[in-house]
Motif scaffolding. Structure first.
Motif, short mmCIF file in Angstrom:
data_model
loop_
_atom_site.label_atom_id
_atom_site.label_comp_id
_atom_site.label_asym_id
_atom_site.label_seq_id
_atom_site.Cartn_x
_atom_site.Cartn_y
_atom_site.Cartn_z
N GLU A 10 -1.36 2.56 3.01
CA GLU A 10 -2.24 3.73 2.84
C GLU A 10 -1.45 5.03 2.83
N ASP B 202 -18.55 -0.53 6.13
CA ASP B 202 -17.18 -0.82 5.77
C ASP B 202 -16.27 -0.61 6.97
N GLY C 1 -10.34 2.61 7.60
CA GLY C 1 -8.98 2.42 7.11
C GLY C 1 -8.03 2.10 8.25
N ARG D 74 -2.69 -4.79 10.29
CA ARG D 74 -3.21 -3.44 10.16
C ARG D 74 -2.08 -2.39 10.08
N GLN E 77 -1.01 -2.48 6.51
CA GLN E 77 -2.00 -1.79 5.68
C GLN E 77 -1.91 -0.28 5.86
N ALA E 78 -1.61 0.16 7.08
CA ALA E 78 -1.47 1.60 7.34
C ALA E 78 -0.29 2.16 6.55
N GLU F 253 -7.77 3.42 12.14
CA GLU F 253 -7.83 2.48 13.27
C GLU F 253 -6.67 2.72 14.23
#
Length: 318
Positions: free
Chosen positions: A171, A2, A5, A164, A167-168, A9
């Motif tokens: 999260e 996978d 996260g 990303r 997405q961070a 990254e």
């Protein structure tokens, strides 16, 4: 396996950047707009070193003060040791994008108190910059894009895609500000982002942004080498530039010597066309007059001209 996260990254990217470019830095500032890129960078930076968030309020949109204050509060919640809102007046020179950028960098320079400033430019921003340089025909220096390490400016996310950072934020449970300017087609960079790059990705089968970023990195290596050669030549000259020194040089080195000489004399915002016009005073001398170049001096114009065996700079009132 996978994919890690997005926060992990970004942390990896920052740690790698720290090892390559900023190993001796013990504290830093981060330029925070409140958008996803800078908010995600602030989150990971504050976990690594003492971080001061610098939030520039350009005052160009209704509610900009509220946006800035919200970003300041988010920075403190993320663990920044301090957060400061910098309110600026944006001029008109160079158009709205250039004027806002100039005001922003001046404000950051004044507020950073001698510490480096992290900027949240991503790989996507780099690809857009390369495309802009290509379209404007402004030479290899422009196509080489943004430098990862250009003191006092540090760009640790140039290998990270923009999605990303979003997405961070998700999260981390952060709500980034959605700048309406980022979707306004009146801005050239927005059309590159929303129209040109997606079309190129479709035509070429993907990977275009990464390829443009690799092109920029390769050109920077070449440009750095040529700049070093030019600097060595320029160090051996005085205020006037002997034609006999310039004539035997390869064209790429000669024009860099001319550029450095002009900048040392007070020129600014030089274009490739202007540098080539001054170069013609060496390579195609027919007794032509001086070449006007932009400078910061008010009430006068800066010229580069040829006087016998040398290039000279002089100023004339407007």
């Amino acid at each position: 396996m996978d994919r890690p996260g997005a926060v992990a990254e970004l942390r990896t990217a920052l740690t790698r950047f720290l090892g390559e470019h900023a190993g001796t830095v013990d504290r830093w500032c981060v330029a925070l707009s409140g958008g996803a890129d800078s908010l995600a960078l602030t989150a990971v930076a504050a976990a690594v070193k003492p971080t001061t968030a610098l939030i520039v309020d350009h005052g160009l949109q209704p509610g900009s003060a509220t946006v800035a204050d919200t970003a300041r509060a988010q920075a403190i919640e993320l663990g920044c040791v301090a957060a400061q809102v910098l309110r600026v007046d944006v001029g008109t020179v160079g158009g709205p994008e250039a004027a806002a950028r100039s005001a922003r960098y001046h404000a950051l320079e004044r507020a950073r108190a001698g510490t480096p400033v992290l900027l949240a430019h991503t790989l996507d921003d780099q690809a857009e910059t390369v495309l802009l340089g290509l379209g404007r025909g402004s030479g290899a220096r422009s196509i080489a894009g943004m430098r990862p390490h250009d003191p006092p400016w540090y760009r640790p996310l140039l290998r990270v895609r923009r999605d990303r950072t979003r997405q961070a934020c998700a999260e981390l449970g952060l709500t980034p500000w959605q700048d309406p300017h980022n979707t306004d087609p009146r801005y050239t960079r927005v059309r590159l982002r929303t129209e040109a790059l997606p079309l190129l990705e479709d035509i070429l089968g993907g990977g275009v942004a990464e390829a443009l970023a690799r092109t920029a990195a390769a050109l920077r290596e070449d440009t750095d080498t040529l700049d070093a050669m030019a600097a060595e030549v320029l160090a051996g000259t005085g205020p006037d530039l002997p034609v006999a020194v310039l004539t035997p040089l390869p064209a790429a080195v000669r024009r860099r010597v001319i550029r450095g000489w002009l900048l040392a004399g007070g020129a600014c915002g030089l274009t490739d066309q202007q540098i080539r016009a001054v170069d013609a005073l060496v390579t195609a001398w027919r007794g032509q007059g001086g070449v006007a170049v932009p400078s910061a001096g008010a009430g006068e114009r800066l010229f580069a001209g040829r006087r016998g065996p040398a290039l000279v700079q002089y100023r004339e009132p407007v």
